[in-house]
Scaffold this active site. Sequence first.
Site, PDB file in Angstrom:
ATOM      1  CG  HIS A 155      -1.641  -1.264   1.454  1.00 30.46           C
ATOM      2  ND1 HIS A 155      -2.820  -1.611   0.857  1.00 30.46           N
ATOM      3  CD2 HIS A 155      -1.274  -2.343   2.212  1.00 30.46           C
ATOM      4  CE1 HIS A 155      -3.171  -2.833   1.252  1.00 30.46           C
ATOM      5  NE2 HIS A 155      -2.239  -3.301   2.066  1.00 30.46           N
ATOM      6  CB  SER A 276      14.069  22.353 -15.418  1.00 29.44           C
ATOM      7  OG  SER A 276      13.320  23.538 -15.523  1.00 29.44           O
ATOM      8  CE  LYS A 282      12.657  19.493 -10.915  1.00 26.61           C
ATOM      9  NZ  LYS A 282      11.451  19.767 -11.701  1.00 26.61           N
ATOM     10  CD  GLU A 289       8.689  12.475 -15.232  1.00 16.99           C
ATOM     11  OE1 GLU A 289       7.734  13.159 -14.874  1.00 16.99           O
ATOM     12  OE2 GLU A 289       9.756  12.972 -15.651  1.00 16.99           O
TER      13      GLU A 289
END
Length: 457
Positions: A155, A276, A282, A289
């Site tokens: 979970h 970024s 970043k 992703e």
Amino acid sequence: MTLWNGRFSSPMAASLWDLSQSYSFDHILYAHDIVGSKAHVRGLEHAGLLTGDECEQLLSTLDAVAQEFEDGSFVRHEGDEDIHMAIERRVTELAGATGAKLHTARSRNDQVATTLRLFTRDAVTTLTKDLIDLVNALRELGSRYPEAYLPGYTHLQRAQPVLLSHHLGAHAWSLLRDVDRLFDARGRLNVSPLGAGALAGTSLPIDPAFTAKLLGFGEPFANSIDAVSDRDFVAETLFDIALVGIHLSRMGEELVLWTTSEFGFATLGDDYTTGSSMLPQKKNSDVAELARAKSGRLVGNLTGLLVTLKGLPLSYNRDLQEDKEPLFDSLEQVFLIVEALRGAYGSMTFHVETAQRAADDPNLVAVDIAERLVEGGVPFRQAHEQVGQLVGEAAKHNISLAEAVAQNDQFAPFADLFAPGASLRGRTSPGGSGPVSQRAQADRLQVAIDVATARLI
Ligand code: ARG
């Protein structure tokens, strides 16, 4: 001018041409189509439908056309509706009257099914190889950090400490099942449709078993109608790829989490991260992703084809031409993801201390305490209840479970469980996450990798 113009008095409307031509995407099948045609030519000679000289001429012409594709000199002509027609047109240009015999006892219906099976067989073999490479990358990452452990989650809540190699092994096993599934699919698709004709065979004396053997197929089709209608092999391959995609997506999601500042368990190499355009600090895990995202497209390709196939009457229908783009797209995408993820895992630095600090959370040994009670004869449900109460007390007094145990006479003897890694070391059940079990599992994984690798040949 197409090759089937005989019965028509007006040319095809431009809009129909644009709709129906498939050369723009099926030209990538040229090599497999030529291999299929060469077997067909030998089959025609075997059947006495071509002389030895004609056979040789057609074989060398087909090789010459293959060479034109290889060196980029092949020119598509207006009227080349698909790759099959383009090749036949060019063979006829080069070989004259003999070229016009190439399509004897053959339809594009059995031809396209043959070509696509040959193509899919190769692609599936390459994909299994790539997946085994990815499994090896996971195994190597695990063995770079043999002692490392992290919290195992259920979970997405911390559950029990697990070894990194054990955790990565879980992904490896799911990928090995994918490999197994692809091998199974390859076995079923390895049936030759060549010789089925348009749908019902031919009056000419061809021998489908002869060409099947030349093409390395396990057997020829049993039923010519089925041979030209069947796209189960495409659907099955798309399913297998979709499931690979789902596994890669779960791995991607995990990499996204692990590489956040919040988790901080891992960093990917600079060559596998992106920056970024606005925020200079970043370092993004786009690779993970995209691995997560692509699964949607892979499932979509499967769903699209299934819907196309649903309700199609026997036998060949032009709808079947819609099998190709989803197949090509899924293959292209899955190859991209597998390769990029393999590199990303290879580039990973695992932050052993951060992960261990999280896994040394005292609450994660709650079940080990209960199991000690069980060893002392307490029924598990009661043990669970007693430890649960202790956890609740600790939370109420805002102290750790370790402190609560130390302050409690009944539990104090179990304080050794809070030593870093103690929970793991005590976990001995086969297949579980203890060092001894994990060593046995690593051996078993290696055997499975070796078996899969041997099946590639
Ligand atoms: N390009 C077609 C396909 O991919 C080839 C078969 C066409 N056959 C036909 N009878 N029109 O399915």
